[in-house]
Design a protein around this motif. Structure first.
Motif, mmCIF file in Angstrom:
data_model
loop_
_atom_site.group_PDB
_atom_site.id
_atom_site.type_symbol
_atom_site.label_atom_id
_atom_site.label_comp_id
_atom_site.label_asym_id
_atom_site.label_seq_id
_atom_site.Cartn_x
_atom_site.Cartn_y
_atom_site.Cartn_z
ATOM 1 N N ALA A 1 29.348 14.634 38.507
ATOM 2 C CA ALA A 1 30.652 13.967 38.505
ATOM 3 C C ALA A 1 31.605 14.637 37.521
ATOM 4 O O ALA A 1 31.186 15.266 36.549
ATOM 5 N N GLU A 2 32.896 14.469 37.791
ATOM 6 C CA GLU A 2 33.947 14.843 36.847
ATOM 7 C C GLU A 2 34.493 13.532 36.281
ATOM 8 O O GLU A 2 34.838 12.618 37.034
ATOM 9 N N VAL A 3 34.572 13.447 34.969
ATOM 10 C CA VAL A 3 34.952 12.202 34.309
ATOM 11 C C VAL A 3 36.173 12.442 33.435
ATOM 12 O O VAL A 3 36.238 13.424 32.697
ATOM 13 N N LEU A 4 37.139 11.524 33.533
ATOM 14 C CA LEU A 4 38.292 11.507 32.644
ATOM 15 C C LEU A 4 38.085 10.356 31.682
ATOM 16 O O LEU A 4 37.904 9.201 32.105
ATOM 17 N N GLY A 5 38.061 10.648 30.405
ATOM 18 C CA GLY A 5 37.827 9.603 29.425
ATOM 19 C C GLY A 5 38.406 9.956 28.079
ATOM 20 O O GLY A 5 38.865 11.081 27.843
#
Length: 86
Positions: A41-45
């Motif tokens: 997954a690619e996660v923005l956080g």
């Protein structure tokens, strides 16, 4: 996703926890949102740290399996425990 194979930007949870505090701080506590890969997954956080509290804000997760959130949660708990945070 099997948690034993779970990697964040190519590092296992154990590798992340073995980094020095200075390296951890430089990589994840930039003060701005970051995009990172967690498993497939690619996660923005965004992550913030005070003397007593770790705050993890996840805005978007694209791709990956249902194991991303539990794996990130587990790593955050271990990280907070290592630093004696709530």
């Amino acid at each position: 996703m099997r948690r034993s194979n779970f990697q964040i930007d190519g590092l296992s949870a154990e590798d992340w926890l073995r980094l020095s505090e200075a390296d951890q701080d430089q990589l994840i506590f930039a003060g701005d949102p970051i995009v990172f890969s967690a498993g497939t997954a690619e996660v923005l956080g965004q992550f913030s740290l005070t003397r007593e509290t770790l705050t993890v804000e996840l805005a978007q997760i694209e791709g990956g399996g249902e194991g991303v959130l539990p794996a990130l949660w587990g790593l955050a708990e271990r990280f907070a425990e290592q630093r004696r945070l709530s």
